[in-house]
Every structure is written in structure tokens, then in C-alpha cells.
Scaffold this motif. Structure first.
Motif, PDB file in Angstrom:
ATOM      1  N   PHE A 568       0.828  -1.217   0.000  1.00  0.00           N
ATOM      2  CA  PHE A 568       0.000   0.000   0.000  1.00  0.00           C
ATOM      3  C   PHE A 568       0.857   1.260   0.000  1.00  0.00           C
ATOM      4  CE2 PHE A 568      -3.161   3.076   1.203  1.00  0.00           C
ATOM      5  CZ  PHE A 568      -4.372   2.526   0.829  1.00  0.00           C
ATOM      6  N   LYS A 569       2.052   1.152   0.531  1.00  0.00           N
ATOM      7  CA  LYS A 569       2.921   2.315   0.691  1.00  0.00           C
ATOM      8  C   LYS A 569       3.177   3.043  -0.622  1.00  0.00           C
ATOM      9  CE  LYS A 569       7.659   3.373   2.238  1.00  0.00           C
ATOM     10  NZ  LYS A 569       8.843   2.815   2.938  1.00  0.00           N
ATOM     11  N   TRP A 570       3.347   2.286  -1.712  1.00  0.00           N
ATOM     12  CA  TRP A 570       3.657   2.928  -2.993  1.00  0.00           C
ATOM     13  C   TRP A 570       2.555   3.871  -3.436  1.00  0.00           C
ATOM     14  CZ3 TRP A 570       1.270   1.919  -7.905  1.00  0.00           C
ATOM     15  CH2 TRP A 570       0.250   0.959  -7.880  1.00  0.00           C
ATOM     16  N   ARG A 571       1.309   3.586  -3.025  1.00  0.00           N
ATOM     17  CA  ARG A 571       0.209   4.475  -3.373  1.00  0.00           C
ATOM     18  C   ARG A 571       0.385   5.826  -2.671  1.00  0.00           C
ATOM     19  NH1 ARG A 571      -0.933   4.151  -7.438  1.00  0.00           N
ATOM     20  NH2 ARG A 571      -2.827   5.358  -7.133  1.00  0.00           N
ATOM     21  N   TYR A 572       0.761   5.810  -1.401  1.00  0.00           N
ATOM     22  CA  TYR A 572       0.961   7.063  -0.677  1.00  0.00           C
ATOM     23  C   TYR A 572       2.099   7.876  -1.287  1.00  0.00           C
ATOM     24  CZ  TYR A 572      -2.216   5.708   3.099  1.00  0.00           C
ATOM     25  OH  TYR A 572      -3.321   5.379   3.830  1.00  0.00           O
ATOM     26  N   MET A 573       3.162   7.216  -1.705  1.00  0.00           N
ATOM     27  CA  MET A 573       4.280   7.943  -2.301  1.00  0.00           C
ATOM     28  C   MET A 573       3.831   8.676  -3.574  1.00  0.00           C
ATOM     29  SD  MET A 573       6.570   7.315  -0.089  1.00  0.00           S
ATOM     30  CE  MET A 573       5.275   7.068   1.130  1.00  0.00           C
ATOM     31  N   ILE A 574       3.014   8.009  -4.371  1.00  0.00           N
ATOM     32  CA  ILE A 574       2.507   8.633  -5.596  1.00  0.00           C
ATOM     33  C   ILE A 574       1.589   9.798  -5.256  1.00  0.00           C
ATOM     34  CG2 ILE A 574       0.965   8.270  -7.567  1.00  0.00           C
ATOM     35  CD1 ILE A 574       2.160   5.460  -7.818  1.00  0.00           C
ATOM     36  N   TYR A 575       0.694   9.599  -4.302  1.00  0.00           N
ATOM     37  CA  TYR A 575      -0.241  10.670  -3.956  1.00  0.00           C
ATOM     38  C   TYR A 575       0.486  11.886  -3.386  1.00  0.00           C
ATOM     39  CZ  TYR A 575      -4.196   7.556  -4.762  1.00  0.00           C
ATOM     40  OH  TYR A 575      -5.113   6.723  -5.346  1.00  0.00           O
ATOM     41  N   MET A 576       1.522  11.661  -2.616  1.00  0.00           N
ATOM     42  CA  MET A 576       2.263  12.810  -2.089  1.00  0.00           C
ATOM     43  C   MET A 576       2.964  13.571  -3.208  1.00  0.00           C
ATOM     44  SD  MET A 576       3.628  11.887   1.744  1.00  0.00           S
ATOM     45  CE  MET A 576       4.490  10.369   1.397  1.00  0.00           C
ATOM     46  N   ARG A 577       3.513  12.852  -4.182  1.00  0.00           N
ATOM     47  CA  ARG A 577       4.105  13.549  -5.337  1.00  0.00           C
ATOM     48  C   ARG A 577       3.041  14.315  -6.117  1.00  0.00           C
ATOM     49  NH1 ARG A 577       7.210   8.742  -5.803  1.00  0.00           N
ATOM     50  NH2 ARG A 577       5.847   7.941  -7.444  1.00  0.00           N
ATOM     51  N   GLN A 578       1.905  13.665  -6.342  1.00  0.00           N
ATOM     52  CA  GLN A 578       0.837  14.310  -7.104  1.00  0.00           C
ATOM     53  C   GLN A 578       0.308  15.562  -6.409  1.00  0.00           C
ATOM     54  OE1 GLN A 578      -1.986  11.119  -7.584  1.00  0.00           O
ATOM     55  NE2 GLN A 578      -1.052  10.377  -9.479  1.00  0.00           N
TER      56      GLN A 578
END
Length: 662
Positions: A568-578
């Protein structure tokens, strides 16, 4: 006339009246199925490293079979080659030799013991296989996108024929073991999907080329397995309806639907409609994807074939599948993670006990465990993978009934209270707030599906009430209260305390508490520092970024989301970049001044970061009340974030384990 294995009558059950389409019979080939519920084949790494079935695997399946109340219950996919190229999980069941039949029969017998239909799945993991060997096999040698997977070696025509025969031989073993339905797995990057996809099949011989060439091996498998199964054992296949591989020139939607038609022509009795690969860059099943987001794909599939369509994927509650089955847009409600979280979920629905369902929170911890060669566990179901241990799965009544004071009505305290009270203790839960739920009251306000976390509290509240727990809300526990009540045991589930920032200006008016920010009580400026780079800080940072704030996340951990499972962590990394969030990891705050803060890295570099507000989400263990309890000689337990700040899963598991120990 279709073959009936077990008689079921749902007519008097409340769930059958509320969800009539879920409890309506259907025929799969020549097999009569009394309802539309299926526990979908799910790997769990509970078998031996030699591929043999274990007691843990049998009991895990027995509970899921009990849950489907007469429906389909499929054991995990088996690998079929002795070399292990098709093995994708260290604890995957094997079927490459007759010596595995007795163990497999134990699974079939366990399922039949609950009057459910036993399903057997054939699964060569192909591109995501070779877990124990140096290289796997596939139609072509396309490089892996994910580094955890092994390189592939291109199969010869002779090896393809051998692979087809392996499916046939394994199917025969499944039949001899007593299974009633057969399923071929062709999803998420497994071998069959590798042949089907234009991304991974670059062959120029008869097993490559256009979609018909790429489906040739699949058609031959279906036909050969059908032949060995005979007329009374239905054969289904799981196929991608949408690969989500457009960025690497995967199949078109039209090609995917062509595979459905070809599978039907080859003799498939049903299709399990799936989507996405493990190499897809778009999420499919995490909670940032809305409930029911994919069910339209089942409707599209039904427009192309006449055989029944089954589907899972973000349908955790019965209302949506019931509606879609009634509208002839779906035929079977497949359930996977929801029955990892609560194996009896459909049974509770049938019996009108929906409020007792422990709902999956779509965190994907189960997947993260599998891909790291560990036995499956569940984020919010402490019993998962412990079904074979009766002391754990169904704790006995307490030998000595005690009066227990639980301080804190968050997930740790509530879980502990429910299990302890169920065992016969007199349990009192205190919380200084006038509501239950602890910090989940604030955490559920974070974006991207975190509101689903609250289902954990709803379930725990019901179980506490049914077990007879007494609540004292709006009551702060003090030394005087403990001395007055003098309980036999005290469980401190008070949650964490929030860290103080050392250094000059540490008492600055810029500082606000995470909980006040998440409920809107605190005023927050336009430029915000969130101090603490674990899940609470990430949720807060995203919450503020969604409001248009300019957010910087600063934390001591080497990477953000240390307490978030990797699936799930990779989703948070993408959302923070976005959302434009700037992240500084492995750093400390050295100073707070009028302009903002001074950040200090682990190797001594310093730099300023301007801000209007600093949100403190960094947490520490809560030591309050420990000495008071110990000084009175009262039995003491500390659980959840009060012990060590972690996550919701740790809180629930702590609570359960202490509740069964007291």
C-alpha cells in the motif's frame, strides 16, 4: 439434470430475504450450486516448503468453507511442475505428483464437511513464479519490471506441450482428491496471462502472433482439462478483462473480450472476470479505489459470452453484488480478502448478523506477507492463519473471572475488551472522550479511502456490547479512580503521546497537534510542516494538501511510511508527489524560529524551511498511569500505541492477544 451435492434451504433466513439474488441457485455446467457466493482461490503460504498440505492450511479452508454456506469454496492454486518454475509462493500447495493427493483430499474433505462445493485451481505462476529457483519460464524473455521477480527463459514448443500436460495431470489429481469444480488461473501475470498478453508474448510460432495465436495454449489447456474432468465437473477460467498495461502495449479491451469468447468456445463453463497485473502501474484493490469501481467490467463480459461471470474486486458488502446479479450484470459474488478478514462473512449475512462482520480495510497486508515469503496474516483479523490452534481461534473461558479496567476505547482497548468479556471477565472500558474509537476518530478523515478504517470500530463496538462490556465514556482515569476501584487487572490502551520538539523556540505558537488539525479545530496557515513521516503524518499531509496548503513532511525515519505495508505504501508515495508534498526523511528539527524551522540531517547538514504552522504527528509511548498501577500491585498490561506507537493492525492484534491471556 444438474448434479446436486448438498441440499440447502435458505428460505427462512433473513439474509435470503434481504439479498434474494445472492441466495438463488445456478448451474455451472452440470453442477447445481445453491447460491451465488464463492470464496476465491487465495494463496496463504500455510503449506509446507515441500508443497504438502498442513493442518494450518486445512483449518484455514474449513473456516472459509463454513462461511460460504453451501457455495463454492476454492483452495489456493497449485503449482504443477516438479522443477518449481511455476511456483510463485514458498508455501504454495503442489500437485506435480500423486504423493500430494492425500493432503489435497484433506482440503476437499474439510470443505465437504461444511456442505460446501470444493474447488481446485491450477496455477502456474509464470512471470511471477520461480520463487525457489534461479529462472522461470514464459512465452518470451521480456525483462521484469519489478525487481523481486526472477528472469524468464523462453519456452520451446515441446515445453509448452509439457506444460499443458501438467495441467491435465494436476487436474486428474484434484479429481482423485475429491474436488467438485476445476479452475484454471490466467490472471495478474501468471503463465497463462503471459501467453495471452501482447506485452509478454513476442513469439512468431503457432503460440504467438495475433490474439488467436496467443490464446492457442490456453484453448488447448481448457479442452484437455475438460476432457479429463468429464461432464459432471465444471471447468472455469480466471481471465483478465482489462490488463491495465497500456503503457507497455498490453492487450486492448477488444482483445481481452476476444479471449472471453474463445474460452467459451473451448468449453469453459464459467469465467472469473479479473483485471490488472502485478506489473500494472494503476491500483486495483487498495482502499483508494472506490467500492464497486470495477463491477462494470462484469457487465461488459456478460455482453460477450453466455456462460456465468464471477467477479470480486472491491465489493466488500452484499448489497452491490445482490443488485448486479438481480440486474443480470453479474452471476457470482467472488470473495477473497473480505473472507480473510472475516471467514464467516457470508454466513453472517445470511443469518442477518451483518453488524457482526469484521470488514476488510483493503490494506493489502495479506499480499505484502505473501510476496515476502511469510505466512499470510490479516491487518484486522488476529485469528487469520491461527485457525488450527483452538486456544487462539476460540479462547476458552477464563479459569478465574476478574474485574478488568481497560483505559482507552480505541481499537486496542475495544478488541481486548470484547475478547476478555467473551471469556467471562467483568470488563469496564474508560475513556476521557465521550466517544469510542480513539485516534481513529481523526484518522478516518484522511483522504484516499481512510474512512473505511472506521468499520473496525463499528465491529468492535457491536462485539463489546454483545459480550457485556460496560463503558465509562467522558471519564478520565486518575490515580484516585484506580485506588477507588482496585480492579484485578488494568489494561492501558491510552494511545501515544505526541513528541516535543527540542531546541530553541520549542514552545512556539506555530505548533499544533495532529488530532486538532484532522478535526479542523486548529488553525493552519498556508505553508505547513508536518513533523513525523509515518502513517499519521502522511494522512495529515495529504489531508492538508487537499485543502490547497503547501505541505512539507519532515521525519526521523529513513523513508516515509515505515509503518505502512509495502503493498500500500507505494500508493501514498505517488499521492504525495501528485499533491506537491515535499518530503525530508532521516532528519530532525533542530530549531523553531519566526520564519519556520531549521532541519538537521543525520550527517550534520542544516537548512531552513519556512512555514506558518508545524503539525506534530511524531509519537512516543505513553508512560502515564503505569507507575500508579504498579504501585498498587495490580496486574498490568500495556497495549497498542501506548506501548509502542505503530498502526491499527498492531493495536487490534495486541488487544486480542492480551484479551485471550488475562
Amino acid at each position: 439434470m444438474a448434479k446436486t451435492l448438498f441440499e440447502w434451504d435458505y428460505s427462512e433466513y433473513p439474509g435470503a430475504k434481504s439479498y434474494p439474488h445472492l441466495f438463488k441457485p445456478i448451474e455451472l455446467g452440470n453442477l447445481y450450486v445453491p447460491n451465488r457466493i464463492k470464496y476465491a482461490a487465495t494463496e496463504e503460504n500455510l503449506n509446507g516448503l515441500d508443497g504438502l498440505i498442513t493442518d494450518s492450511g486445512v483449518e484455514y479452508m474449513r473456516q472459509r468453507a463454513r462461511g460460504v454456506v453451501g457455495g463454492l469454496c476454492f483452495m489456493q492454486g497449485v503449482f504443477m511442475d516438479e522443477a518449481g518454475k511455476g511456483q510463485g509462493y514458498v508455501g504454495q500447495a503442489a500437485a506435480w505428483d500423486d504423493k500430494f493427493i492425500p493432503g489435497l483430499a484433506r482440503i476437499a474433505d474439510a470443505i465437504h464437511g461444511e456442505k460446501a462445493i470444493a474447488g481446485f485451481q491450477l496455477m502456474d505462476c509464470g512471470r511471477v513464479g520461480a520463487v525457489e529457483v534461479e529462472a522461470g519460464h514464459g512465452p518470451s524473455t521480456v525483462p521484469q519490471r519489478l525487481r523481486i521477480f526472477k528472469p524468464m527463459v523462453e519456452m520451446t514448443s515441446a515445453e509448452i506441450k509439457e506444460m499443458i500436460q501438467q495441467h491435465v495431470d494436476a487436474a486428474r489429481r484434484g479429481i482423485e482428491a475429491g474436488f467438485d469444480a476445476m479452475e484454471i488461473s490466467g490472471i495478474v501475470g501468471y503463465l497463462i496471462s503471459n501467453f495471452i498478453s501482447s506485452y509478454t508474448n513476442r513469439r512468431t510460432d503457432e503460440y504467438g502472433g495475433d490474439i488467436r495465436g496467443r490464446m492457442k495454449a490456453v484453448v488447448e489447456i481448457i479442452q484437455a482439462v475438460k476432457a479429463v474432468c468429464g461432464p459432471d465437473i465444471p471447468v472455469g477460467i480466471r481471465l483478465c478483462s482489462e490488463e491495465l498495461l497500456d503503457d507497455v502495449r498490453g492487450n486492448t479491451l477488444e482483445e481481452s473480450m476476444e479471449t472471453y469468447k474463445m474460452a467459451e468456445e473451448a468449453g469453459a463453463d464459467y469465467i472469473s472476470c479479473t483485471l490488472g497485473w502485478q506489473e500494472s502501474i494503476y491500483p486495483v484493490i487498495s482502499r483508494d479505489i472506490p467500492m464497486g469501481n470495477w463491477v462494470h467490467l462484469a457487465k461488459r463480459a456478460k455482453e460477450h459470452v453466455k456462460i456465468p461471470i464471477q467477479m470480486a474486486y472491491r465489493m466488500f458488502k452484499p448489497d452491490l453484488p445482490n443488485e448486479k446479479i438481480g440486474a443480470n450484470e453479474l452471476d457470482f459474488w467472488e470473495i477473497c480478502r473480505s473472507m480473510i478478514a472475516d471467514p464467516l462473512m457470508p454466513k453472517k449475512v445470511l443469518e442477518g448478523r451483518e453488524e457482526e462482520v469484521r470488514h476488510c480495510v483493503a490494506c493489502n497486508l495479506c499480499l505484502a506477507r505473501l510476496f515476502r515469503d511469510a505466512p499470510m496474516t490479516c491487518y484486522i483479523n488476529p485469528v487469520c492463519a491461527h485457525e488450527a490452534n483452538p486456544e487462539f481461534a476460540d479462547p476458552a473461558a477464563a479459569e478465574e473471572e476478574k474485574e478488568i479496567m481497560i483505559v482507552g476505547a480505541g481499537p486496542a482497548g475495544l478488541e481486548c475488551a470484547a475478547i476478555a468479556a467473551r471469556r467471562g471477565h467483568e470488563v469496564h472500558v474508560y475513556d476521557k472522550r465521550d466517544v469510542i474509537g480513539g485516534t481513529l476518530n481523526e484518522a478516518k478523515n484522511a483522504p484516499y479511502g481512510d474512512d473505511e478504517l472506521w468499520t473496525c470500530i463499528e465491529y468492535q463496538q457491536v462485539m463489546c456490547e454483545k459480550a457485556g462490556v460496560t463503558f465509562h465514556l467522558g471519564t478520565e482515569v486518575t490515580a484516585e479512580l484506580i485506588e477507588e476501584k482496585m480492579p484485578d487487572s488494568v489494561v492501558l490502551a491510552t494511545g501515544p503521546v505526541y513528541s516535543k520538539i527540542e531546541g530553541s523556540g520549542g514552545d512556539s505558537a506555530k505548533l499544533v497537534n495532529l488530532l486538532d488539525v484532522m478535526t479542523g479545530k486548529a488553525e493552519v496557515g498556508e505553508k505547513v510542516i508536518v513533523w513525523g513521516n509515518r502513517k499519521p503524518g502522511i494522512g495529515c499531509a495529504l489531508h492538508l494538501a487537499k485543502q490547497g496548503k503547501k505541505v512539507t513532511l519532515v521525519g526521523k525515519d529513513k523513508t516515509a511510511g515505515f509503518d505502512v505495508n509495502p503493498s500500500f505504501k507505494w500508493r501514498y508515495m505517488i499521492y504525495m508527489r501528485q499533491n506537491g508534498i515535499v518530503i525530508y526523511n532521516d532528519v530532525d528539527i533542530e530549531e523553531i524560529n519566526d520564519e519556520g524551522i531549521v532541519v538537521k540531517s543525520f550527517d550534520g547538514y542544516r537548512w531552513p524551511v519556512n512555514c506558518d504552522t508545524i503539525v506534530v504527528s511524531q509519537r512516543e509511548p505513553n508512560e502515564s498511569l503505569k507507575k500508579v498501577v504498579q504501585s498498587e500491585g495490580i496486574e498490568l498490561f500495556v497495549i497498542g500505541d501506548a506501548l509502542i506507537p505503530r498502526n491499527l493492525s498492531s493495536a487490534v492484534h495486541d488487544g486480542y492477544r492480551i484479551g485471550m491471556r488475562i
